[in-house]
Structures are given as C-alpha cells and as structure tokens.
Scaffold this motif. Structure first.
Motif, PDB file in Angstrom:
ATOM      1  N   TYR A 538       0.836  -1.207   0.000  1.00  0.00           N
ATOM      2  CA  TYR A 538       0.000   0.000   0.000  1.00  0.00           C
ATOM      3  C   TYR A 538       0.868   1.253   0.000  1.00  0.00           C
ATOM      4  O   TYR A 538       0.644   2.192  -0.781  1.00  0.00           O
ATOM      5  CB  TYR A 538      -0.908  -0.049   1.222  1.00  0.00           C
ATOM      6  CG  TYR A 538      -1.768   1.171   1.436  1.00  0.00           C
ATOM      7  CD1 TYR A 538      -2.620   1.637   0.453  1.00  0.00           C
ATOM      8  CD2 TYR A 538      -1.742   1.843   2.650  1.00  0.00           C
ATOM      9  CE1 TYR A 538      -3.427   2.746   0.667  1.00  0.00           C
ATOM     10  CE2 TYR A 538      -2.539   2.950   2.869  1.00  0.00           C
ATOM     11  CZ  TYR A 538      -3.378   3.399   1.877  1.00  0.00           C
ATOM     12  OH  TYR A 538      -4.168   4.494   2.094  1.00  0.00           O
ATOM     13  N   LEU A 539       1.901   1.266   0.844  1.00  0.00           N
ATOM     14  CA  LEU A 539       2.749   2.452   0.959  1.00  0.00           C
ATOM     15  C   LEU A 539       3.612   2.664  -0.280  1.00  0.00           C
ATOM     16  O   LEU A 539       3.840   3.804  -0.689  1.00  0.00           O
ATOM     17  CB  LEU A 539       3.641   2.331   2.204  1.00  0.00           C
ATOM     18  CG  LEU A 539       2.925   2.376   3.550  1.00  0.00           C
ATOM     19  CD1 LEU A 539       3.919   2.180   4.684  1.00  0.00           C
ATOM     20  CD2 LEU A 539       2.181   3.691   3.730  1.00  0.00           C
ATOM     21  N   ILE A 540       4.126   1.591  -0.877  1.00  0.00           N
ATOM     22  CA  ILE A 540       4.983   1.754  -2.054  1.00  0.00           C
ATOM     23  C   ILE A 540       4.168   2.259  -3.239  1.00  0.00           C
ATOM     24  O   ILE A 540       4.661   3.052  -4.058  1.00  0.00           O
ATOM     25  CB  ILE A 540       5.705   0.418  -2.385  1.00  0.00           C
ATOM     26  CG1 ILE A 540       6.883   0.680  -3.332  1.00  0.00           C
ATOM     27  CG2 ILE A 540       4.764  -0.599  -2.962  1.00  0.00           C
ATOM     28  CD1 ILE A 540       7.999   1.441  -2.714  1.00  0.00           C
ATOM     29  N   LEU A 641      -2.039  -0.185  12.583  1.00  0.00           N
ATOM     30  CA  LEU A 641      -1.530   0.290  11.299  1.00  0.00           C
ATOM     31  C   LEU A 641      -2.528  -0.002  10.180  1.00  0.00           C
ATOM     32  O   LEU A 641      -2.788   0.846   9.321  1.00  0.00           O
ATOM     33  CB  LEU A 641      -0.190  -0.373  10.981  1.00  0.00           C
ATOM     34  CG  LEU A 641       1.007  -0.042  11.869  1.00  0.00           C
ATOM     35  CD1 LEU A 641       2.264  -0.709  11.321  1.00  0.00           C
ATOM     36  CD2 LEU A 641       1.213   1.457  11.987  1.00  0.00           C
ATOM     37  N   ILE A 642      -3.077  -1.201  10.182  1.00  0.00           N
ATOM     38  CA  ILE A 642      -3.998  -1.592   9.111  1.00  0.00           C
ATOM     39  C   ILE A 642      -5.320  -0.849   9.216  1.00  0.00           C
ATOM     40  O   ILE A 642      -5.846  -0.335   8.221  1.00  0.00           O
ATOM     41  CB  ILE A 642      -4.212  -3.119   9.147  1.00  0.00           C
ATOM     42  CG1 ILE A 642      -2.922  -3.839   8.743  1.00  0.00           C
ATOM     43  CG2 ILE A 642      -5.349  -3.534   8.232  1.00  0.00           C
ATOM     44  CD1 ILE A 642      -2.983  -5.338   8.864  1.00  0.00           C
ATOM     45  N   SER A 643      -5.855  -0.768  10.428  1.00  0.00           N
ATOM     46  CA  SER A 643      -7.163  -0.129  10.584  1.00  0.00           C
ATOM     47  C   SER A 643      -7.091   1.378  10.368  1.00  0.00           C
ATOM     48  O   SER A 643      -7.945   1.964   9.692  1.00  0.00           O
ATOM     49  CB  SER A 643      -7.733  -0.435  11.975  1.00  0.00           C
ATOM     50  OG  SER A 643      -6.914   0.126  12.986  1.00  0.00           O
ATOM     51  N   LEU A 647      -7.076   0.016   5.502  1.00  0.00           N
ATOM     52  CA  LEU A 647      -6.904  -1.165   4.672  1.00  0.00           C
ATOM     53  C   LEU A 647      -7.942  -2.246   4.971  1.00  0.00           C
ATOM     54  O   LEU A 647      -8.102  -3.181   4.176  1.00  0.00           O
ATOM     55  CB  LEU A 647      -5.498  -1.745   4.863  1.00  0.00           C
ATOM     56  CG  LEU A 647      -4.356  -0.890   4.321  1.00  0.00           C
ATOM     57  CD1 LEU A 647      -3.013  -1.525   4.651  1.00  0.00           C
ATOM     58  CD2 LEU A 647      -4.489  -0.704   2.820  1.00  0.00           C
ATOM     59  N   ASP A 648      -8.601  -2.135   6.105  1.00  0.00           N
ATOM     60  CA  ASP A 648      -9.613  -3.129   6.456  1.00  0.00           C
ATOM     61  C   ASP A 648     -11.027  -2.644   6.174  1.00  0.00           C
ATOM     62  O   ASP A 648     -11.995  -3.312   6.522  1.00  0.00           O
ATOM     63  CB  ASP A 648      -9.471  -3.515   7.931  1.00  0.00           C
ATOM     64  CG  ASP A 648      -9.651  -2.328   8.857  1.00  0.00           C
ATOM     65  OD1 ASP A 648      -9.520  -1.178   8.384  1.00  0.00           O
ATOM     66  OD2 ASP A 648      -9.911  -2.529  10.057  1.00  0.00           O
ATOM     67  N   ILE A 649     -11.152  -1.472   5.550  1.00  0.00           N
ATOM     68  CA  ILE A 649     -12.462  -0.954   5.154  1.00  0.00           C
ATOM     69  C   ILE A 649     -12.550  -1.069   3.641  1.00  0.00           C
ATOM     70  O   ILE A 649     -11.887  -0.320   2.909  1.00  0.00           O
ATOM     71  CB  ILE A 649     -12.658   0.500   5.613  1.00  0.00           C
ATOM     72  CG1 ILE A 649     -12.413   0.631   7.115  1.00  0.00           C
ATOM     73  CG2 ILE A 649     -14.065   0.978   5.270  1.00  0.00           C
ATOM     74  CD1 ILE A 649     -12.517   2.049   7.619  1.00  0.00           C
ATOM     75  N   LEU A 656      -9.393   4.482  -2.576  1.00  0.00           N
ATOM     76  CA  LEU A 656      -7.985   4.878  -2.616  1.00  0.00           C
ATOM     77  C   LEU A 656      -7.259   4.182  -3.758  1.00  0.00           C
ATOM     78  O   LEU A 656      -6.397   4.783  -4.421  1.00  0.00           O
ATOM     79  CB  LEU A 656      -7.318   4.536  -1.278  1.00  0.00           C
ATOM     80  CG  LEU A 656      -7.749   5.387  -0.083  1.00  0.00           C
ATOM     81  CD1 LEU A 656      -7.147   4.841   1.207  1.00  0.00           C
ATOM     82  CD2 LEU A 656      -7.317   6.840  -0.273  1.00  0.00           C
ATOM     83  N   ASP A 657      -7.583   2.926  -3.997  1.00  0.00           N
ATOM     84  CA  ASP A 657      -6.979   2.203  -5.111  1.00  0.00           C
ATOM     85  C   ASP A 657      -7.325   2.873  -6.435  1.00  0.00           C
ATOM     86  O   ASP A 657      -6.463   3.060  -7.307  1.00  0.00           O
ATOM     87  CB  ASP A 657      -7.474   0.756  -5.090  1.00  0.00           C
ATOM     88  CG  ASP A 657      -6.894  -0.070  -6.225  1.00  0.00           C
ATOM     89  OD1 ASP A 657      -5.703  -0.379  -6.167  1.00  0.00           O
ATOM     90  OD2 ASP A 657      -7.649  -0.404  -7.155  1.00  0.00           O
ATOM     91  N   SER A 658      -8.588   3.262  -6.587  1.00  0.00           N
ATOM     92  CA  SER A 658      -8.998   3.936  -7.822  1.00  0.00           C
ATOM     93  C   SER A 658      -8.321   5.288  -7.968  1.00  0.00           C
ATOM     94  O   SER A 658      -7.916   5.667  -9.077  1.00  0.00           O
ATOM     95  CB  SER A 658     -10.523   4.117  -7.825  1.00  0.00           C
ATOM     96  OG  SER A 658     -11.182   2.879  -7.763  1.00  0.00           O
ATOM     97  N   ILE A 659      -8.188   6.026  -6.863  1.00  0.00           N
ATOM     98  CA  ILE A 659      -7.559   7.346  -6.924  1.00  0.00           C
ATOM     99  C   ILE A 659      -6.110   7.229  -7.374  1.00  0.00           C
ATOM    100  O   ILE A 659      -5.627   8.008  -8.215  1.00  0.00           O
ATOM    101  CB  ILE A 659      -7.679   8.045  -5.558  1.00  0.00           C
ATOM    102  CG1 ILE A 659      -9.118   8.502  -5.321  1.00  0.00           C
ATOM    103  CG2 ILE A 659      -6.719   9.231  -5.460  1.00  0.00           C
ATOM    104  CD1 ILE A 659      -9.359   9.102  -3.950  1.00  0.00           C
ATOM    105  N   MET A 660      -5.373   6.264  -6.831  1.00  0.00           N
ATOM    106  CA  MET A 660      -3.976   6.108  -7.229  1.00  0.00           C
ATOM    107  C   MET A 660      -3.856   5.711  -8.704  1.00  0.00           C
ATOM    108  O   MET A 660      -2.964   6.196  -9.409  1.00  0.00           O
ATOM    109  CB  MET A 660      -3.296   5.072  -6.328  1.00  0.00           C
ATOM    110  CG  MET A 660      -3.007   5.591  -4.925  1.00  0.00           C
ATOM    111  SD  MET A 660      -2.015   4.474  -3.912  1.00  0.00           S
ATOM    112  CE  MET A 660      -3.258   3.316  -3.373  1.00  0.00           C
TER     113      MET A 660
END
Length: 746
Positions: A538-540, A641-643, A647-649, A656-660
């Motif tokens: 996610y961070l990379i 860190l995940i919540s 990343l768990d929602i 966020l995936d679409s935005i990137m």
C-alpha cells in the motif's frame, strides 16, 4: 453361620450366601473379572434357609451388600492396576503371539494411568475394611456368645462409604471415564455433607492429582508431554482419531525426519493444544492456556536451534554479506578475518538449572498437599508461567535483538528509509513504464534495487541482507497502465472504464521478504509478515503515485523551458505552444489537487499513524518483560496500522486504489500531450478523480469513522484536506474541477 458371613463380607460366597451371577455358569455363561459391573447387589441369602428369623434375615441381607460392594471395588482395582500390558512387551514371545496380543489389546479399552491411581486409593480404603473385618472376627472369637450386632457395629461406617464409591466406579466403567473427566467426577462428588465420605473421595482425588502433578512437572519443568494414554489436557496436534500406538509411531518417524529447528517452530505454533474434554472444570481456560504456554516456552528454552549461536564472527559475516549485497556485483576486495567467540553469549543457559529447580519445588509443594487448593494452584501456575515468559523474553528481546528486527521492518516494510525507496523508484521508473515480464520481472527489478542500496544503504546496516525483493506471478497477464492507455481511446460514453476496474498495473505486486532466524520465528510468524507486506504494498504504491505526480510536472516544465529557449533562439513567438499550455492549464490545477491529496494521505500514514503507533510499541517494549505481552502489543501495533490506514475498510480501500490509478493515468496522459493533444481523456480522468475524492472525504468525515477510536488522528487528516472548506464545498456539488465554473483555488 457367622464365619460364612465373614467370608461373604470379603467377597467369598458359599452355600448359605450365594451369588446370583455365579448361577449363570449352569447356563454356560462363564463369569470373570472383566465382566461388566452389575447395577444391583447379587449377593443373596439362600432361600431354603428356614432357621433364621425374618429380622435376622433382613440384617444379614443388609450386611452382605457390603461384601458385594467390596468384591466389585476390589475387581475394579485389580483390573485398573493390571500391568500385564507391560510384561507382555518385556517378555520375549513369538512375533505372531505378540501381534495377537496387541490386536486383542486394541479391541479392549485403553489402559488409564488415572484409573490406576484411583485404584490405589480404593485399595487403601479396602485395606481398612479388611482390617475391620479381621477385628470383628477376633471380637467374635473372644466373646462367649457371639451375636450379630457385633458385626453390624464394627462395619457401620462402611454402609455410608461403599454405596457411593460403588456408584463412582459404576459410572467410570459405564461411560469409560478417564483422565481429566475422572477428576471432574470425583471433584463433584466431594461436595457432600457426610464427612467420612468426603474424606474418602478427597483421598481418591488426591491420588488422581498425583498423576496430574507428575504430568505437569514433566511438561512445565522439562517440556516433555508425558501422556502415554491420551489423558492429559495438553495434547499434540497430531493426536486425534488415530490409535495411540500408531500415532506415536508416526510422530516418532516424523520427528526423526524433521530437523530440531523445524520441530521447535512446529511445536510452538501448532504442535500442541488444549483438549477441553480432558480439562477439569475447576481449572479455568486461562490457567490451561498458561500451562500450555509455559510448557511450550520450556521446550523452546531447553531445545534451542543448533544454528542459534551468538558469535562475533557470525555477526561479522552477516555484515559482510550485507555490505557485499549493497555493493551489488562490483568486484571489491574485502578480506575475511577470524574472530573470537563471545563466550558470554554462548556459555549461559537459556533456562538456568536453578530456575528449573524452583519450578519443580513449587509443583512438589502442591503435590505434597493433602487437599487441592485452587488459589495455591493458580498462584503456582502463574509463577511458573511468569518465569518461562521472562526467560523467553530475555531470549527474544535481549539476545536475539527484537528491537533491531522491528526497526528493520519499519525501515523497509513501512518505508522509514524514504531515501532508499525514492532512489529505487527513480531508478526503476523507466522499467515500470513498461509491462512487467512474467519470467524476468523480478530479476529486472534487482538492478535498480541494488543501485538504490549502493547509493543509500550504509555498510553498517546489519539487517539489510535479510530483505529480499520479490515479484510474485499470479498466472495472469498483467499490463502497464501507460501501455494500455496508448492503445485505448476513452470517449465520453466510456467514463465507467476509469473506475477501479481499469487495467491492472502489474508492478503493484512488488513484494518484500524478510528472512527470520530462530528464535525470532516465534515472534514473527508468517501471518505477521503478511500483514507487514500488506502495508508495504500500500505504501509503495502511494509513494510511487506521489513521485509520478511530481515527475510529470517537472518533465512538462522542463519541456516547456526547452521549447521557450528554442523559440527565443529562432526568433518565433511560439503562439502554438502557448495555446497548448493555455488549453491544459486547468489540468495542472487537477494535478495539484491530486498531489495535495496524495501528500496529505502519505503524511497522515507515515507520521500520524506509523510514528505514533511506533512510539506506543516502544513504550510497551521497554515497560514489559513478558513474551506473551509483547506478542499482544505487536499484534495491536499491526492492527492499528492496518485499521488506521483504512486497509480493512473495503469501500475506502477501493476508492484509494482507484484514486492512485487515476493519478498514474493522468500523469502518463499529461506527458503524452505532444503525441495526443486531445484533452478529452484528461477531462474524464479529472472528473472521475473529483467524484472519487469527494466520496473519500464524505466517508471519512462520517461520524462512524471520524468519531471512533479506530482512527484517533483522522480529524487532523480531514482538517489538512479541508483547511479552506474546498472539499466540503465540492462534496455538496458546488464546484467542479473540470467544467468551466468558478475558478479553483491553487
């Protein structure tokens, strides 16, 4: 008559007192000691006796019940204490005979150590009974006129003891009760109002507890599971429906083929479990888990991996491998040199003998107590668990340098070493513009990875050699977004194709692996490392998106400067270039909003989430000396860190995936304006980004998220995003970043 009565009281019947079950012999049904127990008394006074008064008959009938109970209790004791299964193994017999014997035993009920212990207790009670009968016989011989009342008076207390004891063995035989279940039965029956009976049952329970304490001592002092018949509440994971003998042979063969290192890890993570069927009711699940942990910890401390040696030469070689890896494939002379072994680390025992003796003494004190005291048992178990957890903490935290490994994972999996990953992404940027090749994708990335390490990683970093770059293949054709955009033309009617269903960027599968040695594998399980990998990927992606937004601006500005210089040199006005720049100026505002969102999201995760949670974890590590507490704190750290990174929602992570993806597509389209001057694709991307960013803000500012404790710093993130009320206004549909409406603030 009285002598035959005394014999009947010891289980021997005759002509006057008969056993109805023996009459079955006349029918050809032989009776032996292995026959099931009878629910009723089978000792009866012969019906053809006429010289006994009815009152005396009733009294004799009542007395001979004691003889029946005695015989059944004695048969149970002898059967339970039968050691023929041992002698059959020791004695040299023909193999076929031994096979027949083993098959016969497999059909019979399994032997029980707990039943044997209870049988010893019953034997003690029966010996007291036999002494009482002997004393009665002596009293009758001493009397001038023997009377029946002498017998009744001498055995009066056994009328209270024998019937309940017979009910106990009847229940044990009928339900095949063994192990912890047997302790449960005795413990429940101890709660009665008859002092003599309670004393006897407590004595039987004491005998059963002796076996349990022996098993606890083997488990919590030596880490050995001493349970030949599967009666202890700690069991091996392999034990199940298989026959005990075959399962033990399979386990032995398996352990012989497995290294000590692998066996230790398997035992720790999944080798043992608590059998709820055999856990006594008066031992809580918390205590059972403490006993399980203590035994597993002792096994680890008593059986360290042979490769676990704290030596200076090993550390030196590890640093050398790390430095050589940093240098890549460059040829350099770095001579190895001999080093002395650090005897302070290798000489000391992981579990000192004094501590083992202390644990054994505490368990011995419990074993010698005449009664089971739950409070004392809990205190002892907690003390043993604390000792085991403390030494395991010493092994993992101090000797194996837990904090160093945590810092390394933070450096590489949580992108703490930003300069390294910035350099890596810059070096691999030309490569990532092309689709990854399934066969050589990983090796292609190794060159920029090594170059970035050479430029940024110091030779003193002794943990870098543990980090490996991986490019897993999912068996599908993955495509670069830029390459796909070069072939696809998106029209206004095809706006939906710019959602999260757009072509997959194969480079999103970049992964890191971290090599963990014993005993750190007790702490860093595969589940833990997979969570680190999830956050890393996610961070990379986030960092790559941020870099592309910056590089696209720098690239276009550099091209504009070149064109301007060329126009000045040629003496032309460059009106065409100015018109093109004027036409895409609104897109630069879109790029700025994209960069603004990505930068703030990156700052929120790296500073508000990772750094704050790291500080909390460090506080816990410095304030605790319990291994299990550290495992819990680390799990909380990863869960936070995940919540808090969403990343768990599912809804937020998809947005966020679409935005990137939209940001990357935008950057590649901007840089391709020279070959594709049409701005329709950019407008569609910008409009889709506007929708996604507004949806993201709307979800994050909801009271369910912003007001919950799962993301304590979310309000700061929202404040930075909406510092000028821009997102709040666009979320209501007031502004639009694409169509010609009120100008957007920069």
């Amino acid at each position: 008559m009285l002598h035959e009565l005394l014999l009947a009281l010891l289980g021997f019947t005759g002509d006057l007192i008969v056993d109805e079950r023996e009459q079955r012999k006349t029918l050809g049904l032989a009776f032996n000691s292995d026959s099931p127990l009878s629910d009723e008394c089978t000792f009866k006074l012969a019906p053809d006796i006429s010289f006994i008064e009815p009152s005396e008959r009733d009294l004799i009938e009542r007395l001979i019940k004691l003889g029946f109970y005695y015989r059944e209790l004695d048969r149970f004791a002898k059967k339970s204490r039968n050691l023929s299964w041992i002698s059959s193994v020791v004695t040299t017999v023909h193999p076929l005979e031994r096979a027949d014997e083993l098959s016969k035993q497999s059909r019979e009920k399994k032997p029980s150590v707990y039943r044997r212990a209870i049988a010893n207790g019953i034997g003690e009670i029966l010996s007291v009974y036999r002494s009482a009968v002997l004393q009665i016989e002596q009293n009758l011989l001493a009397e001038t006129t023997p009377i029946l009342a002498t017998v009744t008076q001498g055995l009066n207390k056994f009328f209270v003891l024998f019937p309940p004891l017979y009910e106990v063995i009847l229940e044990i035989e009928r339900d095949d009760i063994r192990g912890g279940q047997l302790l449960n039965v005795l413990n429940k029956r101890c709660h009665c109002g008859v002092p003599e009976l309670r004393t006897c049952l407590q004595r039987l329970l004491w005998h059963g507890h002796q076996v349990m304490y022996n098993q606890l001592a083997a488990w919590m002092v030596y880490g050995i599971l001493q349970d030949p018949h599967g009666e202890f509440f700690i069991k091996r994971q392999e034990d199940g429906d298989l026959d005990h003998r075959s399962s033990q042979e399979e386990i032995s063969e398996k352990l012989a083929r497995t290294s000590v290192h692998e066996t230790s890890l398997t035992d720790w993570h999944s080798g043992f479990h608590i059998s709820l069927d055999m856990l006594p009711d008066y031992i809580s699940m918390r205590l059972g888990e403490s006993i399980l942990f203590a035994g597993k910890a002792i096994r680890v401390l008593r059986n360290p991996s042979p490769a676990f040696q704290f030596q200076k030469d090993k550390s030196f070689q590890q640093q050398m491998r790390g430095s050589q890896r940093i240098r890549g494939f460059m040829h350099s002379d770095f001579p190895e040199r001999e080093t002395e072994i650090d005897t302070d680390h290798t000489g000391g025992e992981l579990l000192p003998q004094s501590e083992a003796d202390k644990i054994e003494a505490m368990l011995k004190e419990l074993k010698e107590s005449s009664e089971f005291h739950k409070r004392s048992f809990e205190c002892t178990v907690d003390s043993v668990r604390a000792i085991a957890a403390s030494h395991l903490w010493q092994l993992v935290v101090v000797r194996a340098d837990l904090n160093g490994h945590l810092k390394a994972l933070k450096d590489y999996f949580l992108l703490e070493k930003g300069d390294f990953f910035q350099c890596f992404l810059e070096e691999s940027r030309p490569l990532m513009r092309l689709p990854p090749r399934q066969s050589t994708g990983e090796s292609d990335l190794m060159v920029p990875f090594q170059l970035a390490a050479t430029k940024t990683i110091a030779e003193e970093d002794k943990y870098f050699y543990r980090v490996s770059l991986r490019m897993p293949s999912f068996g599908v054709t993955v495509r670069s977004s830029q390459a796909e955009l070069a072939r696809s033309k998106v029209s206004l009617s095809g706006k939906a194709s710019l959602t999260s269903d757009t072509s997959v960027d194969g480079w999103d599968a970049i992964a890191l692996e971290y090599s963990v040695d014993w005993p750190m594998q007790l702490f860093f399980t595969q589940e833990v490392l997979s969570k680190y990998l999830k956050v890393f990927q996610y961070l990379i992606r986030l960092k790559r998106t941020q870099m592309e937004l910056e590089k696209s601006w720098a690239s276009v500005m550099h091209q504009d400067h070149i064109e301007s210089a060329q126009h000045r040199k040629d003496g032309t006005n460059g009106s065409t270039s100015q018109q093109r720049r004027q036409g895409i100026r609104p897109m630069w505002r879109v790029r700025e909003h994209m960069a603004f969102l990505i930068r703030n999201l990156q700052f929120y995760i790296q500073v508000d989430v990772i750094e704050s949670q790291w500080k909390v974890l460090q506080t816990h590590i410095h304030g605790s000396q319990d291994f299990t507490e550290l495992v819990g704190f680390h799990q909380e750290y990863l869960s936070a860190l995940i919540s808090q990174s969403f990343l768990d929602i599912g809804s937020v992570s998809r947005i966020l995936d679409s935005i990137m993806k939209l940001c990357l597509q935008f950057c590649w389209n901007i840089e391709n304006q020279e070959s594709n001057p049409n701005t329709t694709e950019l407008e569609n991307i910008a409009e889709e980004f506007n929708k996604k960013s507004n949806s993201l803000y709307t979800i994050l500012r909801s009271s369910k998220l912003a007001g919950s404790q799962r993301a304590p710093f979310l309000r700061r993130f929202l404040l930075r995003l909406n510092f000028n009320s821009f997102y709040e206004a666009t979320a209501r549909g007031v502004l639009n970043v694409v169509r010609q409406r009120p100008a957007l603030p920069l």
